[in-house]
Design an enzyme around this catalytic site. Structure first.
Site, PDB file in Angstrom:
ATOM      1  N   GLU A  49       0.818  -1.277  -0.007  1.00 26.30           N
ATOM      2  CA  GLU A  49      -0.095   0.156   0.133  1.00 26.30           C
ATOM      3  C   GLU A  49       1.079   1.207  -0.061  1.00 26.30           C
ATOM      4  O   GLU A  49       1.868   1.421   0.980  1.00 26.30           O
ATOM      5  CB  GLU A  49      -0.933  -0.060   1.331  1.00 26.30           C
ATOM      6  CG  GLU A  49      -1.854   1.112   1.404  1.00 26.30           C
ATOM      7  CD  GLU A  49      -2.488   1.238   2.667  1.00 26.30           C
ATOM      8  OE1 GLU A  49      -2.332   0.398   3.398  1.00 26.30           O
ATOM      9  OE2 GLU A  49      -3.468   2.133   2.690  1.00 26.30           O
ATOM     10  N   ASP A  60      -5.072  10.061   9.689  1.00 22.52           N
ATOM     11  CA  ASP A  60      -3.685   9.381  10.113  1.00 22.52           C
ATOM     12  C   ASP A  60      -3.473  10.035  11.360  1.00 22.52           C
ATOM     13  O   ASP A  60      -3.567  11.195  11.784  1.00 22.52           O
ATOM     14  CB  ASP A  60      -2.870   9.770   9.036  1.00 22.52           C
ATOM     15  CG  ASP A  60      -2.813   8.953   7.751  1.00 22.52           C
ATOM     16  OD1 ASP A  60      -2.944   7.621   7.977  1.00 22.52           O
ATOM     17  OD2 ASP A  60      -3.039   9.578   6.731  1.00 22.52           O
TER      18      ASP A  60
END
Lengths: 262, 442
Positions: A49, A60
């Site tokens: 990824e 995040d």
């Protein structure tokens, strides 16, 4: 056939948990990022990824936020990310999934982005801030499919049954299940809560389940064997790299791999 | 004898006992609609929407549903209004700026003095509204982002009043610029968490608040402080703030017997401007002007926050709108003398109103803003926030070009007390600097 499906068949055949590793492209520098990614793919992981760094990554945690900032400061952008993937592509024999925030793709041009991604043999896209409700206007899912890219759908413990259905209606490849209430890199206990929630997901959709967010230890990966099909590791890769460079990273991935054949 | 007994403390014919009682007449705050409203998914033309990660969508749906129910509930409006009048200090006055008007020699200037609200700005209004919704949802904790500290202070205020725990995220750069508000937030019992990533300003504080919300979504409400973010925030905050325009309409009609010709407000995310404009959107004789932060001038990249000069369409922080960004979609650094306006995005409904030509946008530079601030203080006796001084700066340009029978209403969104350090520094006030030096020995 999409590479993701082939890889999943292989994992199932081998009766092992798939390992998806994550890297912020351009972190810490363009050159070192290339070495970091090479070292990941040399360790026989199952999925890769690659994240396009973005200035405002709302899902995040601090580790990936800092890594993204560093990469952006060094001049990383969507073009340089695609360029690096192109450079590496010949040496990558596993499915590559691009993770990006929607604005990176929107500003690049959705069709132009998908066309380039297809050329680079990318298998899927993870775009956390592109919910199915906006599909009518944005045509993100539709365009992804047109270019042979699986728009990986993300679900979380807060998703109701109805939302699981909405989210997985157009899902292909696998379902990305966020492990807990939190951002990336915030540790998670693999316990009853997670098992219960993953079972709910399984009731709604017959696709392999990837579990990510806060997976950082071999023991967690071992436990995921009974619950899920793919373990996703992101922030912990950056942390290990920061602590001990590529050597430590190699050992860390080796350890995780051991966890997958528990 | 029971029914004709009277005391000095009885109510009037409408049942008012002093400031209390009376028959509550709904003002229709929550039933009011315009032809510029969003669709059911919060899209305003091509802008708006709900581009949130899956982790937050259930919480946004919950908020939307509780709000839809509250809108239909007369009791909700009654309670909201009673907090506004009995706690926040509404209605705020509409003051005729006689000296300024005389000096400029043109249109009549009225000032809507939102600085007189509890906590010193209009922000308290949507904070009360959202705190009431958070109560209805059974939340225990409020999370907020703040730029200038005005919204944060208002959130801390309602948290204290309604009994919520409270965490406010604030960029390190803004903490430096707006220390007094940090101090007051802490006195009100809020935790102020410095944000050290990104540009260390409002947009990063918003990011941090969203992450906290993702983590604590079951017991926390994110009290977003402007008409930005994912649906339903832009519509909710606009509706709450619409009392500003509602009051202006009543007040100006009472004083002048007619509608104003111009409404002017500064524009960061859009809470004070949407609040002032909303009730007038379909009254086409009223011209609406939004004033953005011109900073050091629009020709300087990163030196301003004028979204409509160099901004382009994007999706950031959960909504689609116009953002200052580079060609790869990363948000650009901004600058303004006022911490409340240097935000690279703008409320989606405002972006739509700009497209439709219903709201005109202009900007004021830091220098113009400081001059306007000083002039207003000396001529009208009002120390306004630097954010609000942007609106004043444009009024100073506009008024002399209009005839004397025209009416301008300027929204003074907040009081300027919080800006004491910035203004003293900008004006190079020697005595103040000496005073600070003396204090530093403590």
């Amino acid at each position: 056939m999409n590479l993701i499906d082939l890889q999943i068949k292989k994992i199932k055949r081998n009766k092992q948990l798939g390992l998806m590793v994550h890297a912020v492209v351009g972190y810490p520098t363009q050159e070192k990022s290339e070495m970091l990614i090479r070292s990941l793919i040399n360790r026989k992981v199952d999925f890769l990824e690659l994240q396009i760094p973005f200035s405002d990554p709302i899902a995040d945690g601090p580790t990936i936020v800092r890594a993204s900032e560093k990469a952006l400061k060094r001049g990383t952008n969507t073009d340089s990310v695609l360029e690096l993937i192109g450079k590496l592509r010949g040496d990558i024999h596993i499915p590559v999934i691009i993770m990006a925030y929607y604005n990176s793709i929107l500003s690049y041009g959705l069709v132009k982005f998908c066309r380039k991604a297809k050329k680079l043999n990318i298998s899927g896209l993870i775009v956390p801030d592109m919910p199915p409700e906006e599909e009518d206007r944005e045509r993100f899912i539709q365009t992804s499919f047109e270019y042979g890219l699986y728009p990986i759908r993300v679900v979380s413990p807060s998703s109701s049954k109805k939302r699981l259905e909405i989210n997985t209606r157009y899902a292909k490849g696998f379902i990305y299940s966020v492990s807990h209430f939190g951002v990336t890199g915030s540790g998670v206990k693999i316990g009853n809560d997670l098992v219960g929630y993953i079972n709910e997901v399984k009731k709604t959709v017959r696709l392999p389940i990837a579990v990510g967010f806060g997976i950082e230890k071999k023991e967690q990966v071992e436990k995921l064997n009974d619950i899920a099909d793919i373990a996703v590791v992101g922030s912990a890769i950056i942390r290990n790299y920061e602590k001990g460079g590529l050597n430590r990273l190699k050992l860390f991935i080796k350890e995780l791999k051991e966890g997958t054949i528990y | 004898m029971i029914f004709n007994f009277k005391t000095l403390y009885d109510g009037d014919t409408c049942g008012h006992f002093g400031q209390y009682g009376g028959r509550f007449a709904p003002k229709g705050i929550f039933s009011f609609q315009t032809s510029y409203d969003g669709d059911r998914n919060g899209h305003f033309g091509q802008y708006g929407g709900r581009f949130a990660p899956e982790m937050l969508i259930p919480a946004l749906e919950e908020l939307e549903n509780v709000y839809i129910r509250a809108k239909k509930d007369r009791e909700f409006e009654r309670e909201f209004m009673s907090y506004l009048t009995g706690f926040a200090g509404r209605p705020t006055p509409l003051t005729f700026a006689a000296n300024l008007t005389r000096r400029l020699g043109g249109a009549k200037i009225y000032l809507k003095n939102e600085g007189l609200n509890l906590s010193g700005a209009h922000k308290i209004t949507h904070c009360i509204g959202q705190a009431m919704l958070a109560k209805r949802m059974g939340k225990k904790r409020l999370i907020a982002e703040t730029g200038a500290g005005q919204h944060g202070k208002a959130v801390a205020t309602v948290a204290a009043k309604f009994g919520f725990e409270c965490t406010v995220y604030m960029g390190e750069r803004d903490i430096e610029r707006q220390r007094p508000n940090v101090f007051w937030m802490q006195r009100l019992g809020a935790k102020v968490k410095p944000v050290s990533f990104g540009t260390k300003t409002l947009k990063d504080a918003t990011n941090a608040a969203l992450k906290d919300w993702i983590t604590n979504v079951h017991d926390s409400h994110y009290l977003l402080g402007s008409t930005v973010g994912p649906h339903p925030f832009p519509s909710i905050n606009r509706d709450f703030q619409s009392v500003v325009g509602m009051e202006v309409e009543e007040q100006v009609k009472k004083i002048e017997g007619k509608l104003p010709n111009y409404l002017i407000a500064c524009v960061g995310g859009g809470s004070n401007s949407m609040g002032l404009f909303y009730r007038f959107l379909d009254k086409k004789s009223v011209r609406l002007v939004g004033v953005e932060a011109g900073g050091r001038g629009v020709s300087k990249k990163g030196g301003h926050a004028v979204r409509f000069s160099g901004g382009k369409k994007g999706v950031v922080e959960g909504y689609k709108s116009v953002f200052l960004q580079d060609r790869y979609g990363n948000l650009s650094p901004t600058h303004s003398v006022s911490a409340g306006l240097d935000y690279p995005g703008i409320g989606p409904q405002l972006a739509h109103l700009k497209n439709e030509g219903r709201v005109q946008f202009t900007y004021a530079t830091d220098r113009e803003v400081l001059a306007a601030f000083s002039l207003l203080a000396k001529t009208e006796g009002i120390i306004c926030a630097l954010e609000s001084a942007h609106a004043v700066a444009f009024a100073l340009k506009l008024a002399p070009t209009l005839s004397k029978n025209k009416i301008i209403v300027v929204n003074l969104s907040g009081a300027g007390d919080k800006d004491i350090f910035i203004i003293a520094e900008a004006l190079k006030d020697k005595e103040w600097i000496e005073f600070l030096k003396g204090k530093s020995h403590l």
